[in-house]
Design a protein around this motif. Sequence first.
Motif, short mmCIF file in Angstrom:
data_model
loop_
_atom_site.label_atom_id
_atom_site.label_comp_id
_atom_site.label_asym_id
_atom_site.label_seq_id
_atom_site.Cartn_x
_atom_site.Cartn_y
_atom_site.Cartn_z
N PHE A 1 0.84 -1.19 0.00
CA PHE A 1 0.00 0.00 0.00
C PHE A 1 0.88 1.24 0.00
O PHE A 1 2.10 1.17 0.18
N ALA A 2 0.27 2.39 -0.22
CA ALA A 2 1.01 3.65 -0.35
C ALA A 2 1.83 3.90 0.92
O ALA A 2 1.39 3.63 2.04
N GLY A 3 3.02 4.42 0.72
CA GLY A 3 3.90 4.71 1.84
C GLY A 3 4.93 3.64 2.08
O GLY A 3 5.74 3.75 3.01
N GLY A 4 4.90 2.57 1.28
CA GLY A 4 5.92 1.54 1.39
C GLY A 4 5.57 0.38 2.29
O GLY A 4 6.34 -0.56 2.44
N GLY A 5 4.38 0.38 2.89
CA GLY A 5 3.99 -0.73 3.74
C GLY A 5 3.30 -1.83 2.97
O GLY A 5 3.10 -1.75 1.76
N GLU A 6 2.90 -2.87 3.67
CA GLU A 6 2.23 -3.99 3.01
C GLU A 6 1.34 -4.73 3.99
O GLU A 6 1.64 -4.81 5.20
N VAL A 7 0.25 -5.24 3.48
CA VAL A 7 -0.62 -6.15 4.21
C VAL A 7 -0.27 -7.57 3.77
O VAL A 7 -0.07 -7.82 2.59
N LYS B 1 7.67 3.60 10.14
CA LYS B 1 7.21 4.85 10.72
C LYS B 1 8.46 5.63 11.10
O LYS B 1 9.12 5.32 12.10
N GLY B 2 8.82 6.57 10.25
CA GLY B 2 10.11 7.22 10.43
C GLY B 2 11.22 6.23 10.16
O GLY B 2 11.27 5.60 9.09
N ASP B 3 12.11 6.06 11.13
CA ASP B 3 13.22 5.11 10.99
C ASP B 3 12.91 3.76 11.61
O ASP B 3 13.76 2.87 11.63
N TRP B 4 11.71 3.59 12.12
CA TRP B 4 11.34 2.35 12.81
C TRP B 4 10.59 1.42 11.88
O TRP B 4 9.69 1.83 11.14
N ASN B 5 10.94 0.13 11.92
CA ASN B 5 10.20 -0.93 11.22
C ASN B 5 9.14 -1.47 12.17
O ASN B 5 9.45 -1.81 13.32
N ILE B 6 7.92 -1.55 11.68
CA ILE B 6 6.81 -2.00 12.53
C ILE B 6 6.12 -3.17 11.86
O ILE B 6 5.83 -3.15 10.66
N ASP B 7 5.84 -4.19 12.66
CA ASP B 7 5.13 -5.39 12.18
C ASP B 7 4.08 -5.76 13.21
O ASP B 7 4.41 -6.08 14.36
N MET B 8 2.81 -5.70 12.82
CA MET B 8 1.70 -6.10 13.69
C MET B 8 0.97 -7.26 13.04
O MET B 8 0.67 -7.22 11.84
#
Length: 867
Positions: A349-355, A409-416
Amino acid sequence: MIQILKLKRAMVLTLLLCFFASLSFAQRLVKGKVSTAADGTELPGVTVLIKGTTTGVSTDLNGDFQISIEDDAAMLVFRFVGYLTKEVPVSSKSYFNISLEADNRQLEEVVVVGSRFNPRSVISSPVPIDNIAIDELADAGHIEIDQMITYKVPSFNSTQQTVSDATAHMNPADLRGLGPSRTLVLINGKRKNASSLVYINDTPGKGEVGVDLKSIPTSAIERIEVLRDGAAATYGSDAIAGVINIILKRNVNEGSVTMNSGVTTEGDGFQYGVDANYGFGIGERGFMNVSVGYADQRHTNRAGSPGKDELFDVGADNPWIQANPSLGMVVGQPDMIKGDAYFNMMIPFAGGGEVYANGGVTNRRGKSFALYRTPYWIADSPHGPEGFLPTFENDINDNNLTVGVRGKKGDWNIDMSSTFGSNSMDYTIGDTYNTDLGEASPTSFYAGGYDFSQLVNNLDISRDFGMLRLGLGGEFRMENFGVRAGEEASYFGSGAQSFPGLQPSNELNKKRYNVGLYVDGELDLTKAWLLGATARVENYSDFGSNLSWKLNTRYALLDGKLNIRGAISTGFRAPSLHQIYLSNIQTLVSGGTISNQGTFNNQSPAVRAIGVPELKEELSFNYSFGMSSRLTDQLTLTADYYNISVDNRVVFSGEVNGGDDPNSKINQILAAYDITSMKFFTNAVNTQTQGVDIIASYNNLAIGRGNLNLNLAANFNETKIVGELGTPQALKDAGNDDWFNRKEQGRLTSARPQSKIVVGTSYKIGIWGFTLNNTRFGKVSWQHATDPEKDQTFSAKWVTDLNISAQISDNFSMAVGANNLFNVYPDEIDTKGDPVTDLGGRFKYPWEVNQFGFMGTYVYTKLNIRL
């Protein structure tokens, strides 16, 4: 009319000729040769594709190829295992000399298990990891995942069980001989649910709970990572021995259909199956990969043929035994039908993330066999004067689903993520009857079932600060264990023969939750020196909190060609809900007598009355050190020593009776429940396991016109019981010091091979592939319950597997082969005068300790169609 038909045929023929003529004018032939960049060696079997299409060819024995091109703007793609993929524009050229560079990244086998940061190679990892592609596993010829890993990873063991109720439908599997409960299984890095079954029969892994590896279809798997080191601080409970991480396929616009069939050289055990896999692109980067499969397996029989029955003291002159010298037994793998469907997907999805999401469903229906009820055992039955063979029929469902989102999110990688998994088993006891119901008894009973499910929510956050990488996160897990009673006729009185059904008093629905928090870090002290540390705290709703930690390090020498590594950690394993709450009644055959034996759950008043405390967590201390090296691009070597201490191991007791005093507390309990003996779970044993893992491989060795791969892997280990057993006080007072007897102790220390060596070779030449694996299963020892003179050691054996494959065309390949080529069997049982040892000759080969089973030679064929 005839003239009209002739005219139509002529017109069709003319149109076809014009069509093919236009193709011949539109296409032109491009030729070339592919070789290595290092020394110019010709490379046969290189895949040459027209980019964006499925059109392609393979290079011949001399590395030559030719392919028809329609468009000069086309791009040719050259792919070969162990080499970097290369893309070359066609333009107006008609001949190409292509040189491929060795792919060191591919050779070093990048893995994700064992670290929450950037993937690292097997060689540079501070802890030992195996990374095995599914094609490499499949070349050994085995079908199920647990068997594939058994013949590839020496410290992993799993064997088919027999005449063991539900355990015959699930193969207990473990790493380093520490039991199924102490190996954590992940799918794409997320925790896989355990099965609903406790192995309570006399097999390896007795009293343990493991993951149902049979529920994960091989067609969905890309590779398997095996972390051979304690990792409870990283992943939580169960990871004392190590972690198996199953990575699912993510390929797009390609797929395959695979069919297999085989049979033993004894003419039984026929199997066939078909599975399909295909990947679909979603947008520019997304994908959906889907796998479906079906398999059918028939039973084998390797029963003894004693011609008499010493268990019941019936001689060879008995007319029924003369007609049935094998005592009517069926000893081997069960009948089984399996269907499964799995998927793996990702949508950016937009912003470089993914589902992302993955999961699947598996249904397995099987039928195994109990001890034959002979006419002199059960005199009258609805089955007639010849006796009957009860069946144990299982309906197993295993489901799991993971849904998550990851990004930055900024310099942090987040995985939920959130993962739900469940496993259920329903039992039907067939071809039997309840003696207490007499002529009114049915001959088939629904005997109840078990359920286990878990919901796991994860949040993982990490950041790279350059020399320092930091991760932190948490996990919330809910677990549920349920027991369903069978129909009343199954448990009325003494219950159905072979397996009295689960009773209403056994029914339960128990839940618990736990919260875990961790912090994880890696620091590059220098360019060569890596230091890692992890701490994790967990709180369980049913027994409290635990803190575990891990330190690991790696120092690189010779520009990374040689690495010295080591780790030290604490760990824990929470007692499973199954072990806390399970209760049932089993039929016991011993010394010619038949009786019912009760398993009392750890919360019951009867267990408290004899002084058994509530279950608590197992604690471990693990340290290891070793080296890994890549001396050349082709030669790798790793060697690691490990030492694992486990305190307060949860064990399943042996048979406990009250002795000769009818007024003893234990005999009063037994009388109240109308049983002759009892069993229970308790924290009672401390163990120490130590060993060495050695792995060496030499790949892409040019031999003639082909390439040879050589692999040697070995494990040597020893487990011993440390200190005294934690005997409950009432048993001490009664002088009952054999509640966890020599046989039960031997199941912990010597039921699995204390050494295993795998010598593998594969040779690829042109369209042909040859794989020869030799596996040496070390000795195992069976200990008699009371008499050391009746112990038996089963000697080491070599088992040879051969696979021959042919890539007949770009889209079609086939293979034939044989597992256990030379028909090797374990040593036969020597009873040394005790008929209970082989149940009166019913068993010819050992089943309470296992090396590699006893099916003999299995020959097979496989067909693969590339889509």
